[in-house]
Design a protein around this motif. Structure first.
Motif, PDB file in Angstrom:
ATOM      1  N   ALA A 170       0.805  -1.221   0.000  1.00  0.00           N
ATOM      2  CA  ALA A 170       0.000   0.000   0.000  1.00  0.00           C
ATOM      3  C   ALA A 170       0.835   1.268   0.000  1.00  0.00           C
ATOM      4  CB  ALA A 170      -0.958   0.029   1.186  1.00  0.00           C
ATOM      5  N   GLU A 171       2.113   1.123  -0.246  1.00  0.00           N
ATOM      6  CA  GLU A 171       2.911   2.343  -0.328  1.00  0.00           C
ATOM      7  C   GLU A 171       2.499   3.096  -1.580  1.00  0.00           C
ATOM      8  OE1 GLU A 171       7.509   3.731  -0.891  1.00  0.00           O
ATOM      9  OE2 GLU A 171       7.085   1.636  -0.455  1.00  0.00           O
ATOM     10  N   SER A 172       2.455   4.358  -1.482  1.00  0.00           N
ATOM     11  CA  SER A 172       1.955   5.128  -2.611  1.00  0.00           C
ATOM     12  C   SER A 172       3.037   5.346  -3.651  1.00  0.00           C
ATOM     13  CB  SER A 172       1.460   6.476  -2.098  1.00  0.00           C
ATOM     14  OG  SER A 172       1.434   7.376  -3.155  1.00  0.00           O
ATOM     15  N   TYR A 182       1.061  -0.777  -4.198  1.00  0.00           N
ATOM     16  CA  TYR A 182       1.084   0.684  -4.185  1.00  0.00           C
ATOM     17  C   TYR A 182      -0.149   1.255  -4.882  1.00  0.00           C
ATOM     18  CZ  TYR A 182       3.014   0.315  -8.959  1.00  0.00           C
ATOM     19  OH  TYR A 182       3.218   0.027 -10.276  1.00  0.00           O
ATOM     20  N   TRP A 183      -0.380   2.541  -4.609  1.00  0.00           N
ATOM     21  CA  TRP A 183      -1.475   3.282  -5.218  1.00  0.00           C
ATOM     22  C   TRP A 183      -0.939   4.147  -6.350  1.00  0.00           C
ATOM     23  CZ3 TRP A 183      -6.503   3.020  -3.369  1.00  0.00           C
ATOM     24  CH2 TRP A 183      -6.702   2.511  -2.074  1.00  0.00           C
ATOM     25  N   GLU A 224       0.952  12.179   1.118  1.00  0.00           N
ATOM     26  CA  GLU A 224      -0.150  11.298   1.470  1.00  0.00           C
ATOM     27  C   GLU A 224       0.216  10.414   2.660  1.00  0.00           C
ATOM     28  OE1 GLU A 224       1.798  10.977  -1.109  1.00  0.00           O
ATOM     29  OE2 GLU A 224       2.551   8.923  -1.140  1.00  0.00           O
ATOM     30  N   THR A 240      -0.535   6.499   3.941  1.00  0.00           N
ATOM     31  CA  THR A 240      -1.151   5.225   3.561  1.00  0.00           C
ATOM     32  C   THR A 240      -1.202   4.345   4.786  1.00  0.00           C
ATOM     33  OG1 THR A 240       0.989   4.387   2.879  1.00  0.00           O
ATOM     34  CG2 THR A 240      -0.418   5.284   1.147  1.00  0.00           C
ATOM     35  N   ARG A 294      -5.725   1.930   2.602  1.00  0.00           N
ATOM     36  CA  ARG A 294      -6.303   3.260   2.631  1.00  0.00           C
ATOM     37  C   ARG A 294      -5.248   4.281   2.225  1.00  0.00           C
ATOM     38  NH1 ARG A 294      -8.216   2.143   7.340  1.00  0.00           N
ATOM     39  NH2 ARG A 294     -10.148   1.280   6.563  1.00  0.00           N
ATOM     40  N   TYR A 295      -5.639   5.223   1.390  1.00  0.00           N
ATOM     41  CA  TYR A 295      -4.763   6.314   0.942  1.00  0.00           C
ATOM     42  C   TYR A 295      -5.439   7.594   1.358  1.00  0.00           C
ATOM     43  CZ  TYR A 295      -2.574   9.529  -2.476  1.00  0.00           C
ATOM     44  OH  TYR A 295      -1.907  10.571  -3.089  1.00  0.00           O
TER      45      TYR A 295
END
Lengths: 222, 590
Positions: free
Chosen positions: A33-35, B64-65, B82, B84, B92-93
């Motif tokens: 979930a790392e952006s 990743y988003w 952001e 996360t 969730r972001y």
């Protein structure tokens, strides 16, 4: 045999091609979930949203019934006097008498206002002594009743269907004798037990009470 | 031949397998992505909000988003970092405290990417700037009759003005306004709203869910972590240093006033709402109503706090004058900041305060101001601010007495609200720079069936008179105060309810407010203390529901003053916010 080797080669080819030609395949080092703030690329599917957002359920569905009226206290014009035989209690407990002193809801507080209520002299005088009070059992906080809330009038607060349940100020927390439980009833009840006053928070439910009766006895009175 | 055929089949197989492995078009269908604010949300340019994307039921571990705003990575678009977070089930972001600065359409594309898969979703937003007004409003006064449906407005006119041969003898203040429209009331989660959700739409221009205010609800249990949207009080303070005020007859922390300022998923968090009201970014200059119980330390009898904070003292330390009853409110003069709490919980209804004055009902609170006195005081104080003011005035017990189907109490409180509207109109007439809006937040299932009387000995349902038999009720207002002198005249209204629990009804005025039904063993049963011997009304709601509930019909809105022209036709409830910010020409900067 040629068939088997062909399948094998094809499988290998698939794995090799899949392994190196997937542009959007994320590097293994990325954390969950790392952006990814930079790149915009990637062969993605078509946008999956058309029109309105799917309706969302509440975070805790059991608490979302629209219900505002629970805050309405239900005061009465006069006290219930269920047992006609009872004589009026003296203002102070008779030291010679071991019987419980009758206490009414209207006698809990002697006044006060927006800055808080004031315990009546009678209430303060009876603290630690045996009293009897009549009222109604509010709907239970839990199905099994280790304690219940005694109210002046029947209450319709339903802790399962309203998040904003507001109890009136003049309520009494009734604690039942160890190991005993009681079934909820709509009938008026008479509670007999030792009176305790002062702010106390129930560790299990967080319920803050000012007036409590540790009951020996709870009787239905009609 | 065979060989060629086999090769073809194999090639097809390869491509099929490749297609399955490549991320292209790889939405699995089982995953769910939620984008908050929701699709089709509308923003005031410069209005702050939190963005959050949530993904659940993903086909594997998310890595990743990738989130874009109009083709640009979101974090760089907003210049914000952001956060996360997540667990095995949900990721969730979040990007907090951002704003769209320019008007126009916005597309947000959200992708969540894992090993060999991509899930995606998009949302379209609209960003608008406040329209420039030839004559902007300096002040806005928003009146919310909680649950004040069209039948309630009609009944208030019947009781307050009376009728002769079918013509009303007068109109209410709220009838005599420049514009009339209808407002739709549904929230993002349900066709039927509650007061938090609907007031939140008025205060922010964004839809929310039942029990929520100033936030879009996410899936966490924490009622305080949901993505926020900036509300009218915060905007008025931040962008123009306007004065702000809240006036209500409920707890000041109750849904409608709270939604003007606060942010929470759960309106019942009134301790926290009271704390939020202290924060200077949203602290109203005038707060008048009930509900001191959420301001008093738990050691004080009557408190509903779970801690030892004394918020009345904290407001006083912040420069507020405190008033605890009508007498002290009248004596305060016009301080810059005023906190008036006139009851531990909700203030009593007008009938109980001013008509019956029953000591057993009022208890320690025999000196409560009227809604119009509070409104007058608030306007006197707020109008000192040269930058103008926003004031919300709520008639709360219109709703709180419609729930237990005590229509006389509900209607008298609607008349009380109308008198407060009169105070505002007289103030507005001086300078004609105040927009006044009068509306409700949702409807109730109340309807006027005809009249009821027992003059010929008929009682119960036979005493309900319909069509020509109904004639007219005999309410009288000899002292000309706008309220019937007696809430129980010989011929009263017959009022029916579209939804209700099992209860008993004698169709007559209740001298004291009582619940129609009580819950016993999870079932709502008639309260035997109310209308004993009254006709049983068999319920048509689920058995555990113990009160009449809100209904989904549109509600009327009337408006006067600069910018009132917006309140015409059928409006989504979020548009009330835009009507206010347009009238003010509010342009929040960074």
């Amino acid at each position: 045999m040629p068939r088997l080797s062909a399948v094998f080669i094809l499988m290998m080819a698939v794995l090799i091609i899949a392994g190196c030609s997937s542009p959007a395949s994320p590097p293994e080092t990325k954390g969950v979930a790392e952006s990814e703030g930079s790149g915009v690329s990637g062969p993605v599917g078509q946008p999956s949203v058309q029109g309105t957002e799917e309706p969302r359920r509440a975070a805790s569905s059991g608490e979302t019934k629209p219900q505002e009226a629970a805050a309405v206290p239900a005061p009465s014009q006069e006290e219930k006097t269920p047992a006609k035989a009872l004589t009026l209690p003296p203002d102070k407990p008779d030291p010679g008498s071991s019987g419980p002193v009758s206490l009414k809801f209207s006698e809990l507080y002697s006044g006060g206002g927006a800055r808080g209520l004031v315990f009546s002299d009678k209430l303060k005088g009876l603290a630690g002594q045996k009293v009897t009070m009549s009222g109604f059992m509010a709907p239970p906080l839990k199905p099994s009743l280790r304690f219940f809330v005694l109210t002046r009038q029947p209450m319709s607060i339903c802790p399962f269907c309203s998040t904003d349940a507001e109890w009136p100020a003049d309520i009494v927390l009734v604690l039942l004798p160890g190991g005993k439980e009681i079934s909820p009833t709509q009938q008026a009840v008479r509670v007999t037990g030792v009176l305790r006053i002062g702010s106390q928070t129930d560790p299990e439910t967080g319920f803050v009470s000012q007036v409590r009766i540790r009951a020996d006895k709870v009787d239905h009175i009609r | 031949m065979f060989r060629t055929k086999r090769l073809l089949i194999a090639l097809v197989l390869v491509f099929t397998m490749l297609a399955g492995l490549l991320p292209a078009g790889a939405n699995t269908g089982g995953a769910k992505i939620t984008i908050l604010p929701i699709d089709r949300a509308k923003f005031l340019a410069g209005q702050k909000f939190d963005f959050q994307a949530e993904a659940t039921d993903l086909p594997g571990a998310a890595q990743y988003w990738e989130i874009e705003v109009n083709g640009q990575p979101m974090a760089s678009y907003f210049g914000k970092a952001e956060e996360t977070s997540g667990d095995a089930k949900t990721v969730r972001y979040t990007l907090r405290d951002v704003a769209f600065e320019n008007a126009g359409p916005v597309t947000v594309n959200v992708q969540i990417i894992g090993d060999g898969w991509v899930e995606s979703r998009s949302a379209s937003y609209q960003v608008v700037k406040a329209q420039s007004q030839a004559k902007p409003a300096k002040n806005v006064i928003l009146f919310v009759g909680d649950g004040m449906s069209l039948p309630i407005r009609t009944a208030a006119r019947v009781l307050s003005k009376g009728m002769s041969e079918g013509r009303f003898n007068g109109l209410l203040e709220m009838d005599q306004m420049e514009e009339l429209g209808l407002i739709t009331t549904s929230g993002m989660d349900s066709i039927v709203t509650d007061s938090a959700n609907s007031a939140s739409a008025y205060a922010t221009g964004h839809k929310s869910a039942v029990n929520a205010m100033g936030v879009y609800p996410n899936s966490t249990k924490d009622p305080m972590d949901d993505p926020k949207v900036e509300n009218i009080v915060e905007l008025a303070k931040r962008s123009r240093d306007m004065a702000t005020g809240l006036v209500t007859t409920s707890d000041v922390t109750d849904a409608t006033p709270a939604a003007m300022v606060a942010h929470t998923r759960r309106r019942g968090e009134m301790n926290a709402i009271a704390e939020q009201m202290l924060d200077p970014v949203r602290r109203p200059d005038v707060i008048l109503g009930g509900g001191s119980n959420h301001f008093l330390p738990k050691s004080t009898p009557g408190s509903k706090r779970k801690d030892d904070r004394n918020l009345i003292s904290e407001f006083e330390q912040a420069g507020y004058v405190f008033a605890g009853d009508r007498t002290s409110l009248a004596q305060t003069g016009t301080p810059d900041k005023l906190l008036g709490l006139f009851h531990l919980s909700n203030m009593n209804t007008y009938i109980d305060r001013e008509v019956t004055k029953n000591p057993a009902v009022l208890k320690s609170f025999s000196d409560q101001p009227t809604l119009w006195e509070m409104t007058d005081k608030a306007i006197q104080i707020l109008s000192k601010n040269p930058n103008g003011f926003f004031l919300m005035v709520e008639g709360a017990s219109i709703d709180k007495q419609a729930h237990p189907m005590d229509w006389e109490r509900s209607i008298y409180d609607a008349i009380e609200l109308d008198k407060a509207v009169g105070v505002a109109k007289r103030f507005a007439a001086k300078n004609n720079d105040t927009l006044i809006i009068v509306t409700a937040d949702h409807s109730h299932g109340m309807s006027i069936t005809g009249t009821y009387h027992e003059l010929d000995g008929k009682t119960g349902r036979e005493g309900v008179r319909v069509y020509a038999d109904a004639g007219f009720p005999t309410f009288e207002d000899k002292d000309d105060d706008g309220f019937p002198d007696n809430p129980a005249p010989d011929v009263t209204l017959a009022v029916g309810w579209a939804n209700h629990p099992d209860y008993q009804d004698d169709f007559k005025f209740n001298p004291a407010p009582l619940e129609p039904a009580v819950v016993l063993d999870g079932k709502a049963v008639p309260n035997q203390e109310r209308d004993p011997g009254g006709a049983l009304q068999t319920g048509n709601l689920p058995i555990r529901v113990n009160n009449e509930v809100h209904t989904a019909e549109d509600v009327p809105v009337t408006a006067s003053g600069p910018g009132a022209g917006y309140f015409n036709g059928v409006l989504d409830n979020t548009e009330l916010f835009y009507g206010m910010v347009n009238a003010l020409g509010l342009k929040p900067g960074k």
